[in-house]
Design an enzyme around this catalytic site. Structure first.
Site, short mmCIF file in Angstrom:
data_model
loop_
_atom_site.label_atom_id
_atom_site.label_comp_id
_atom_site.label_asym_id
_atom_site.label_seq_id
_atom_site.Cartn_x
_atom_site.Cartn_y
_atom_site.Cartn_z
N ASP A 100 0.85 -1.20 0.00
CA ASP A 100 0.00 0.00 0.00
C ASP A 100 0.88 1.25 0.00
O ASP A 100 0.65 2.19 0.76
CB ASP A 100 -0.94 0.00 1.21
CG ASP A 100 -2.11 0.97 1.03
OD1 ASP A 100 -2.80 1.29 2.02
OD2 ASP A 100 -2.32 1.44 -0.11
N ASN B 276 1.04 7.30 3.07
CA ASN B 276 1.65 6.35 4.02
C ASN B 276 3.12 6.64 4.26
O ASN B 276 3.87 5.76 4.70
CB ASN B 276 1.46 4.91 3.52
CG ASN B 276 0.03 4.44 3.73
OD1 ASN B 276 -0.71 5.00 4.55
ND2 ASN B 276 -0.37 3.43 2.99
N LYS C 154 2.11 4.68 -0.86
CA LYS C 154 1.55 5.91 -1.45
C LYS C 154 1.96 7.07 -0.54
O LYS C 154 2.34 6.84 0.63
CB LYS C 154 0.03 5.81 -1.56
CG LYS C 154 -0.68 5.50 -0.25
CD LYS C 154 -2.17 5.30 -0.46
CE LYS C 154 -2.85 4.97 0.86
NZ LYS C 154 -4.29 4.75 0.70
#
Ligand SMILES: O=C(Nc1ccc2c(c1)CCNCC2)c1ccc(-c2cn[nH]c2)cc1OCc1ccccc1
Length: 341
Positions: free
Chosen positions: A133, A138, A135
């Site tokens: 995940d 994050n 991105k």
């Protein structure tokens, strides 16, 4: 109810809520014994529902990750209704907001951040995890303007190692690799490299390479793998983006090649550092000594207690002292114990 906060309030002064995400809220707090600021991620078990396993995945992963560009988990407190995660303080907020605030980053600033991202991902892959995940939301900015990777809720540590294929389609659509959205079995680490290509594009351009409000149109654009090249991109940036955003995963650059890639090493003259500055189970003598002074007992006993890594208050004290030392601050607990009575 406030009784649920009892254990947290024993060791931390808890201040305002600074963020409310999907199923968690983040409060600012201060560790009483060191005065160090921390963030506390608070989750209500009822609200988590089927997301509870995701939190357990995140905690298990973070307990095994210790790296200068991965957000440190200091302590976990579980009560009947809630889970509290005491985390490293990142007052710079999300990289996403930073890019928006600057419209886009100059190549040299993007390089500083991207080297840190590559360092963190190489370490995480080295520990056998795929993040899945990646991105800008994050990646948080700490008080020294360095990046810290967060949100390991979707990470995978395949039993048979990173080479084995994963099935679950997850992560954020705009950053998802073509093979992942095709629903085929894919290799997590290869999908992470694609996401890093989307991330680098966002850093350099300030917008996404593949975007559409209709998710099916977005998927078609990702599978096609064609994206705009704004005039300000250098030819070396274009070349690196091309090596990351390869639709065919086997054509995509590997993390090992990325660590020594000329775009990353130019102006630095050195490869990206993928090793952690903190080895997870080597204990720092000075920090153990500081704990022994405060909590009593002898060095050896304290050494054994900390080595149990219970992620209780003792683990937090130790890890916060290590973080203080890494930031160049003297790793000391409150000078006089009686202050706390
Ligand atoms: O320390 C954290 N955040 C944080 C702390 C202080 C400040 C800001 C942000 C920016 C907003 N202005 C006040 C200054 C912080 C640390 C760890 C984690 C974390 C680690 N795994 N999961 C979450 C999340 C954190 O936050 C989320 C956030 C809150 C408000 C906005 C932007 C981001």
């Amino acid at each position: 109810g406030l009784e649920e906060y009892e254990e947290l309030l024993k060791d931390y002064d808890v201040w305002e809520t600074i963020g409310t995400g999907g199923f968690a809220k983040v409060k600012l707090a201060q560790h009483k014994l060191t005065g160090e600021k921390v963030a506390v991620k608070i989750m209500e078990k009822e609200e988590l529902g089927e997301d509870l396993p995701r939190v357990q995945t995140e905690i298990a992963a973070m307990m095994n990750l210790s790296h200068q560009h991965v957000c440190t988990l200091y302590q976990v407190i579980e009560t009947p209704k809630r889970i509290f995660m005491v985390l490293e303080y990142c007052p710079g907020g999300e990289l996403f907001d930073y890019i928006v605030s600057k419209d886009r980053l100059e190549e040299c600033e993007a390089r500083v951040f991207f080297r840190q991202i590559v360092s963190a991902v190489a370490y995480v892959h080295g520990q056998g995890f795929a993040h899945r995940d990646l991105k800008p939301e994050n990646l948080l900015i700490d008080e020294n303007h360095n990046l810290k990777l967060i949100d390991f809720g979707l990470c995978a540590k395949p039993k048979g190692g990173l080479e084995c294929r994963l099935q679950t389609c997850c992560g954020s659509p705009a950053y998802a690799a073509p093979e992942l959205i095709r629903g085929k079995a894919y290799i997590g680490s290869e999908a992470d490299l694609w996401s890093m290509g989307v991330l680098l594009y966002a850093l350099l351009c300030g917008f996404l390479p593949f975007d559409d409000e209709n998710v099916m149109v977005l998927y078609r654009k990702i599978q096609r793998g064609k994206y705009e090249l704004p005039s300000w991109l250098s030819s070396s940036s274009i070349q690196l983006l091309n090596q990351l955003l390869q639709v065919e995963p086997k054509q995509r650059i590997s993390i090992k090649e990325l660590l020594v890639h000329p775009w990353l090493t130019q102006e630095y003259g050195c490869d990206v550092e993928c090793h952690s500055r903190f080895t997870l189970h080597h204990l720092d003598h000075q920090c153990i000594a500081e704990l022994t002074t405060w909590f009593g007992g002898n060095h050896k006993t304290m050494w054994c207690l900390v080595s149990e890594w219970k992620y209780d208050h003792l683990t937090a004290c130790y890890l916060i002292l290590v973080a203080m030392k890494a930031s160049g601050r003297p790793p000391c607990l409150l000078s006089s114990p009686q202050l706390l009575t």
